[in-house]
Design an enzyme around this catalytic site. Structure first.
Site, PDB file in Angstrom:
ATOM      1  N   ASP A 131       0.846  -1.201   0.000  1.00 24.24           N
ATOM      2  CA  ASP A 131       0.000   0.000   0.000  1.00 24.24           C
ATOM      3  C   ASP A 131       0.884   1.255   0.000  1.00 24.24           C
ATOM      4  OD1 ASP A 131      -2.684   1.439   0.718  1.00 24.24           O
ATOM      5  OD2 ASP A 131      -1.291   2.071   2.280  1.00 24.24           O
ATOM      6  N   LYS A 190       1.719   4.737  -2.710  1.00 21.95           N
ATOM      7  CA  LYS A 190       1.635   6.131  -2.252  1.00 21.95           C
ATOM      8  C   LYS A 190       2.966   6.866  -2.433  1.00 21.95           C
ATOM      9  CE  LYS A 190      -2.036   4.984   0.988  1.00 21.95           C
ATOM     10  NZ  LYS A 190      -2.330   4.526   2.363  1.00 21.95           N
TER      11      LYS A 190
END
Ligand SMILES: NC(=O)c1ccc[n+]([C@@H]2O[C@H](COP(=O)([O-])OP(=O)(O)OC[C@H]3O[C@@H](n4cnc5c(N)ncnc54)[C@H](OP(=O)(O)O)[C@@H]3O)[C@@H](O)[C@H]2O)c1
Length: 449
Positions: A217, A221
């Site tokens: 994740d 980002k």
């Protein structure tokens, strides 16, 4: 990459002072966005000077949902293509979460000449360059704020507030689940497994936590954030990723002895060669550093600029309404641009992109923390030191917490700054030593303010 010349968005006729909004996806963020919009409608209108109206909402199960909380009746549909084709809709908010569907919605929205806001980090990290090109071709706005750090407006800060800066590094705590787990392990002296199980029970962690705890994740980002800070088209596949599953309570005990703590850091640094070093890995960070103070599910970002110095920003990294604020902030910005007939949106803050130039981790020169868990016997230290010496790695200190089990005895060595390629080679040899009770754990010390 040569930018396509930008021309102004189609300016609405003076009589057309209403902008229509369509929202696709009514899960955590979709519902949060609609609730914030309903509550903040008047304030948003005052900020815009024009009327922003929700026209249509969409999810596959929308007809089965209780929508009595919506303050005004709107059109509902289970077919996202109807939202894209709706002539009353000017801005589409995509919040479906499924990458392939999000991509189809995004491309169709732009092809229809409509503006897009998305919270999908995978979409933006993987198709960012293409999305920007398409937004230029079709002359539409693209809002991506909610993709990184949820409700914390770091992308706006980089793109607008710090547009005059030349960044040398960006470090982020960009995943709330892992930060919650690490800081609870630290606060309560619990194991990773205990805190993860509890976080899953409370709904803070997914039933399958791999995407979060293995660092994936955060890699999407930091790819977006690095594109934004350095104007390079970073590929997620080029980012080395290490998760937090091997972190133990004992690592916090040693970290504290060294005046450090542990956080999962997603970072990008500009090397003197102008190559980018980019990574997601658990790191030892000084307890006095700004990111050490970021606790629980909070996100934090430290931007290092060569003139303005250090700028840090912290806030909510997830949650329906917090993320909904970021989504609506993009909607407001696009609506302002439309009203002004302008084209002020440059989603990644660069008109002229460079292909990515990523440095290999081998080139990094870092001081490291090496934790070994051994079945105790004489001569262990000598053998480990011999391997390190052969690879010209200097030992800074050797630490051992008292009262540990002899069959699983942890001890730590801190190593002086060395090129990672030497450490990797030494680690391979150390991993084969017969007295190891588990594979060695290597964590770099972060040099951060
Ligand atoms: N959750 C957060 O705190 C957070 C924070 C920042 C960013 N994000 C990002 O925001 C996006 C949405 O996340 P979320 O947590 O709100 O997801 P979610 O709770 O799983 O909601 C997804 C929604 O999309 C709908 N949907 C799925 N496929 C669809 C389709 N083909 N057509 C129409 N609707 C469809 C689903 O409802 P049906 O099954 O009824 O179609 C559901 O309403 C993701 O990209 C996520 O990464 C989330």
């Amino acid at each position: 990459m040569t930018p396509t010349p930008r021309i102004g968005f189609a300016k609405p006729e003076p009589q057309q002072r209403t902008l229509g909004l369509g929202v696709i996806g009514l899960g955590t963020v979709g519902t949060g966005t609609l609730k914030v919009l309903a509550e903040h409608q008047k304030e948003i209108q005052r900020r815009l000077g024009c009327n922003l109206q929700l026209k249509v909402i969409c999810s596959r199960s929308v007809h089965k949902q209780d929508l009595s909380w919506l303050d005004k009746p709107v059109k509902i549909t289970s077919d996202w293509k109807k939202v894209v084709g709706d002539p009353e809709v000017h801005i589409i908010v995509e919040l479906v979460g499924v990458l392939a569907t999000a991509r189809d919605i995004a491309f169709a929205t732009m092809a229809a000449g409509k503006h897009l806001v998305t919270a999908n980090k995978q979409l933006v990290a993987q198709y960012g360059v293409e999305l920007v090109e398409r937004s230029r071709t079709h002359n539409v706005g693209l809002g991506i704020e909610a993709c990184v750090a949820g409700g914390t407006p770091v992308l706006h800060a980089v793109r607008e507030g710090l547009a005059g800066e030349n960044f040398t590094a960006v470090y982020g705590i960009l995943n709330g689940t892992t930060n919650y787990i690490l800081t609870e392990m630290e606060r309560r002296g619990c194991s990773f497994a205990e805190v993860l199980a509890e976080a899953q029970q409370k709904g803070y962690a997914e039933p399958d936590p791999t995407f979060d705890v293995e660092g994936y994740d955060a890699s999407y980002k930091i790819a977006i954030l690095a594109m934004m800070c350095f104007g390079q088209a970073v590929k997620v596949a080029d980012i080395p990723v290490q998760g937090i599953t091997r972190i133990d309570q004992v690592d916090f005990a040693y970290a504290h002895r060294l005046n450090h703590t542990l956080r999962l850091i997603a970072g990008a640094r500009r090397r003197t060669s102008n190559r980018l070093e980019i990574f997601v890995r658990p790191m030892m960070i000084p307890t006095a550093s700004r990111l050490a103070g970021v606790k629980g599910a909070t996100n934090g970002i430290l931007l290092v600029g060569n003139k303005g110095g250090n700028t840090s920003i912290t806030g909510r990294g997830a949650g329906g309404e917090a993320t909904g604020v970021a989504v609506l902030s993009d909607v407001v910005q696009i609506a302002r641009s439309i009203a002004a007939g302008g084209s002020s949106l440059t989603p990644f803050g660069y008109e002229d992109w460079h292909p990515s130039r990523i440095a290999t981790p081998d080139e990094n020169v870092v001081a490291t923390y090496l934790r070994l868990v051994v079945r105790d016997r004489p001569g262990i230290l000598g053998r480990v030191c011999a391997i390190l010496g052969r690879h010209r790695i200097n030992i800074d200190s050797v630490l051992q917490e008292p009262d540990c089990e002899k069959k699983r005895l942890p001890f730590v060595m801190t190593l002086e700054p060395t090129a990672e390629k030497y450490i990797t080679k030494a680690l391979k040899e150390i991993s084969r030593l017969p007295f190891l009770a588990e594979p060695p754990l290597l964590l770099p010390f972060a040099e951060m303010p």
